[in-house]
Enzyme design. Structure first.
Site, PDB file in Angstrom:
ATOM      1  N   PRO A 180       0.839  -1.205   0.000  1.00 42.26           N
ATOM      2  CA  PRO A 180       0.000   0.000   0.000  1.00 42.26           C
ATOM      3  C   PRO A 180       0.873   1.254   0.000  1.00 42.26           C
ATOM      4  O   PRO A 180       2.081   1.181   0.216  1.00 42.26           O
ATOM      5  CB  PRO A 180      -0.777  -0.109   1.307  1.00 42.26           C
ATOM      6  CG  PRO A 180       0.043  -0.982   2.194  1.00 42.26           C
ATOM      7  CD  PRO A 180       0.897  -1.860   1.312  1.00 42.26           C
ATOM      8  N   GLY A 232      -1.091   4.490  -9.773  1.00 39.17           N
ATOM      9  CA  GLY A 232      -0.391   5.626  -9.186  1.00 39.17           C
ATOM     10  C   GLY A 232      -0.051   6.634 -10.257  1.00 39.17           C
ATOM     11  O   GLY A 232      -0.731   6.720 -11.290  1.00 39.17           O
ATOM     12  N   SER A 233       1.027   7.376 -10.027  1.00 35.40           N
ATOM     13  CA  SER A 233       1.371   8.462 -10.939  1.00 35.40           C
ATOM     14  C   SER A 233       1.955   7.936 -12.250  1.00 35.40           C
ATOM     15  O   SER A 233       2.551   6.854 -12.294  1.00 35.40           O
ATOM     16  CB  SER A 233       2.373   9.394 -10.272  1.00 35.40           C
ATOM     17  OG  SER A 233       3.550   8.678  -9.977  1.00 35.40           O
ATOM     18  N   LEU A 255      -2.765   4.892 -14.462  1.00 40.06           N
ATOM     19  CA  LEU A 255      -1.951   6.066 -14.146  1.00 40.06           C
ATOM     20  C   LEU A 255      -2.814   7.328 -14.063  1.00 40.06           C
ATOM     21  O   LEU A 255      -4.005   7.253 -13.818  1.00 40.06           O
ATOM     22  CB  LEU A 255      -0.827   6.179 -15.168  1.00 40.06           C
ATOM     23  CG  LEU A 255      -0.019   4.869 -15.321  1.00 40.06           C
ATOM     24  CD1 LEU A 255       1.039   5.000 -16.381  1.00 40.06           C
ATOM     25  CD2 LEU A 255       0.580   4.432 -13.995  1.00 40.06           C
ATOM     26  N   CYS A 288      -8.163   9.913 -10.018  1.00 34.38           N
ATOM     27  CA  CYS A 288      -7.692  10.071 -11.395  1.00 34.38           C
ATOM     28  C   CYS A 288      -8.862  10.177 -12.364  1.00 34.38           C
ATOM     29  O   CYS A 288      -8.687  10.492 -13.525  1.00 34.38           O
ATOM     30  CB  CYS A 288      -6.772   8.925 -11.771  1.00 34.38           C
ATOM     31  SG  CYS A 288      -7.464   7.334 -11.368  1.00 34.38           S
ATOM     32  N   GLU A 385      -2.420  17.151 -14.037  1.00 39.43           N
ATOM     33  CA  GLU A 385      -3.482  16.629 -13.191  1.00 39.43           C
ATOM     34  C   GLU A 385      -3.615  17.534 -11.957  1.00 39.43           C
ATOM     35  O   GLU A 385      -2.613  17.899 -11.343  1.00 39.43           O
ATOM     36  CB  GLU A 385      -3.082  15.219 -12.763  1.00 39.43           C
ATOM     37  CG  GLU A 385      -4.228  14.335 -12.463  1.00 39.43           C
ATOM     38  CD  GLU A 385      -3.777  12.911 -12.165  1.00 39.43           C
ATOM     39  OE1 GLU A 385      -2.580  12.677 -11.925  1.00 39.43           O
ATOM     40  OE2 GLU A 385      -4.644  12.035 -12.173  1.00 39.43           O
TER      41      GLU A 385
HETATM   42  P1  ADP Z   1       0.734   9.440  -5.928  1.00 38.51           P
HETATM   43  O1  ADP Z   1       1.133  10.659  -6.669  1.00 38.51           O
HETATM   44  O2  ADP Z   1      -0.669   9.021  -6.091  1.00 38.51           O
HETATM   45  O3  ADP Z   1       1.218   9.384  -4.518  1.00 38.51           O
HETATM   46  P2  ADP Z   1       2.804   7.562  -6.627  1.00 38.51           P
HETATM   47  O4  ADP Z   1       3.014   7.017  -7.977  1.00 38.51           O
HETATM   48  O5  ADP Z   1       3.888   8.379  -6.026  1.00 38.51           O
HETATM   49  O6  ADP Z   1       1.427   8.311  -6.737  1.00 38.51           O
HETATM   50  O7  ADP Z   1       2.458   6.422  -5.602  1.00 38.51           O
HETATM   51  C1  ADP Z   1       1.672   5.296  -5.914  1.00 38.51           C
HETATM   52  C2  ADP Z   1       2.322   4.070  -5.314  1.00 38.51           C
HETATM   53  O8  ADP Z   1       3.596   3.892  -5.916  1.00 38.51           O
HETATM   54  C3  ADP Z   1       2.575   4.167  -3.818  1.00 38.51           C
HETATM   55  O9  ADP Z   1       2.344   2.893  -3.232  1.00 38.51           O
HETATM   56  C4  ADP Z   1       4.032   4.513  -3.758  1.00 38.51           C
HETATM   57  O10 ADP Z   1       4.648   4.122  -2.555  1.00 38.51           O
HETATM   58  C5  ADP Z   1       4.571   3.708  -4.913  1.00 38.51           C
HETATM   59  N1  ADP Z   1       5.885   4.130  -5.397  1.00 38.51           N
HETATM   60  C6  ADP Z   1       6.433   5.365  -5.398  1.00 38.51           C
HETATM   61  N2  ADP Z   1       7.678   5.331  -5.919  1.00 38.51           N
HETATM   62  C7  ADP Z   1       7.926   4.046  -6.261  1.00 38.51           C
HETATM   63  C8  ADP Z   1       9.039   3.350  -6.851  1.00 38.51           C
HETATM   64  N3  ADP Z   1      10.152   3.980  -7.200  1.00 38.51           N
HETATM   65  N4  ADP Z   1       8.918   2.019  -7.053  1.00 38.51           N
HETATM   66  C9  ADP Z   1       7.792   1.369  -6.708  1.00 38.51           C
HETATM   67  N5  ADP Z   1       6.732   1.960  -6.150  1.00 38.51           N
HETATM   68  C10 ADP Z   1       6.785   3.275  -5.929  1.00 38.51           C
END
Ligand code: ADP
Length: 484
Positions: A180, A232-233, A255, A288, A385
């Site tokens: 998570p 995620g992003s 994404l 999103c 976004e």
């Molecule tokens: P948000 O902008 O919604 O926080 P993120 O992409 O930063 O989106 O985060 C979504 C998920 O990806 C989170 O569980 C975060 O911990 C994870 N995450 C962030 N950086 C990395 C990485 N380098 N490798 C794997 N998971 C990551």
């Protein structure tokens, strides 16, 4: 009822055992409404993730060999537990990431619906027979679980996104290592406790919290993991996709988005306002699929603005735990900073801003709903976004023009439009470059339909039989028969 569902100590769940991270490393989790500390989550890294992957690999053959009916029975147990503990789980979600308690309760129900649906859909991983080209051959296509799946999820739907990915993987016969987001590890751990209580065999579900880069690196580099499902992003999604290439690991990505919301002059205006209110302000605008740009056809622009202003004035901004709250706090300072930058940028480029000032400290914690007019396409709010309750209202003249501007983005997740013209509703759906289209409907996401983006919004689907296919391999069997 379970006694310790949402209390500390919070631990990693590996091979059916609860354990701390190495050296008891942990990080605090804060309530975004007031900054208070609500618990500590283990700070795991590569070693704990490797142990979780090993446990998932050991559990895989037996889990894959069980009938889908058996797997469904266990999933339905988790579903029942979720519903039994709905109130308690909802409070944890709201304390951890701020959304209004009503929305948190709805998220628990949605997660339960997803489990019901995938428990059943797992029974329908039908294969295929293909008529052969010669009499002495038979051709079959069978489906099998891909193996150990790695699941990485964000904070904005802290129960339903991780819940959906895990349930889909398990229904397909995969075993899982889930991570998570660092803002919402406690809801993830609570979900793992439900899997434990439901009696899943050790190692079928594993959950690690902690260092995203380290956990992510192990999930991507460990060849035992055959599938990554990420939400995620776009930035992190691209990083994972690049890494997945080294082992040609299967990957699905949900994404970012930049949803256009288009109101044609022939639309039912009240329905359009209600739809916009529902999609824009849900989760304080932090999903999103929230409308990001609102295009209104010129003849109805002023009327639409008036109706929207009245509806927005009724929104209550405050602590998500208050039943009356419509918009809770912004999840963290980074999220707030982004909104303040977009607002300042719009102002400096000539936008008119209607709404109260952000409040609740320095930096502020709450961002009231805000309407922008005189918006131009070069503003950040039109390009990046937003993830917050800002509504840029933009007039347009023709259908062709609005389709062009709506598509003028690297994203392609969700688009909405309102019209009562049947021909137009088909034409526009076909012309918009988005994976999910809401036609006179602002809430299209359901367990039984495929959700997923085009362009830089991702690859793969969640929900529907398409979502299950993401966790299944297809094998083709060519069978030569002897002489009769
Ligand atoms: P948000 O902008 O919604 O926080 P993120 O992409 O930063 O989106 O985060 C979504 C998920 O990806 C989170 O569980 C975060 O911990 C994870 N995450 C962030 N950086 C990395 C990485 N380098 N490798 C794997 N998971 C990551």
């Amino acid at each position: 009822m379970m006694e310790n569902l949402t209390q500390g100590p919070y631990q990693l769940y590996i091979g059916g055992e609860w354990q701390p991270a190495r050296g008891d490393a942990a990080f605090p989790v804060h309530n975004p409404a007031d900054g208070t500390e609500i618990g500590w989550a283990p700070e795991a890294g590569r070693d704990e993730t490797r142990a979780a992957i090993d446990a998932a690999a050991r559990a895989f053959p037996a889990w894959a060999a069980r009938s889908a009916h058996d797997r469904a029975a266990l999933l339905l147990q988790v579903r029942d537990l979720l519903l039994q503990h709905r109130g308690e789980l909802a409070r944890l979600i709201t304390r951890e990431m701020g959304k209004p308690i009503r929305e948190s309760r709805a998220e628990v129900t949605t997660t339960a619906d997803i489990m019901t649906w995938y428990a059943e859909e797992g029974k329908r991983t039908y294969g295929e027979t293909v008529p052969a080209h010669v009499p002495e051959k038979r051709i079959l296509v069978i489906k099998q679980p891909v193996g150990v799946a790695g699941v990485i999820t964000p904070w904005n739907m802290p129960l339903s996104i991780i819940g959906r990915k895990i349930a889909t993987a398990l229904a397909a016969g995969c075993t899982v290592v889930a991570k998570p987001a660092e803002q919402t590890p406690l809801t993830g751990i609570a979900l793992a406790r439900l899997y434990h209580a439901a009696g899943f065999p050790p190692g079928v579900v594993n959950l690690v919290t902690g260092n995203p880069a380290e956990i992510g690196a192990e999930l991507l580099e460990n060849p035992t993991v055959r599938k990554i499902s990420f939400t995620g992003s776009t930035e992190v999604g691209k990083l994972l996709m690049r890494k997945a290439a080294d082992q040609v690991k299967r990957i699905s990505l949900e994404l970012g988005g930049h949803a256009p919301f288009i109101v044609f002059a022939d639309a039912d205006l009240d329905a359009a306002v209600a739809g916009l209110m529902a999609t824009k302000f849900r989760n304080a605008g932090q999903t999103c699929s929230c409308a990001n740009r609102v295009y209104v056809q010129r003849p109805i622009f002023d009327l639409f603005q008036d109706k929207l202003t009245v509806a927005m004035a009724r929104l209550w901004v405050g602590d998500g735990l208050d039943e009356q709250t419509d918009i809770g706090p912004i999840v963290d300072q980074q999220g707030m900073q982004k909104l303040l930058v977009q607002l300042a940028d719009a102002r400096s480029r000539g936008a008119e801003v209607y709404g109260a000032a952000p409040f609740g400290g320095d930096p502020p914690r709450f961002f009231p709903p805000m309407l922008l007019t005189r918006v131009t396409p070069d503003m950040l709010v039109c390009r990046e976004e937003t993830f917050g309750p800002i509504v840029p209202l933009i007039p347009f003249d023709s259908e062709a023009e609005v389709i062009r501007t709506a598509n003028d983005t690297r994203y392609g997740l969700v688009a909405y439009y309102y019209t009562r013209d049947l021909d137009r509703s088909i034409r526009v759906a076909e012309a918009l470059e988005y994976g999910v289209i809401g036609v006179n409907d602002a809430m299209p996401t359901v367990a039984h339909a495929p959700f997923g983006g085009l362009k830089e919004s991702g690859i793969g689907k969640e929900g529907g039989h398409q979502g299950l296919a993401e966790f299944l391999d297809e094998k083709y069997l060519s069978i030569g028969l002897g002489k009769a």
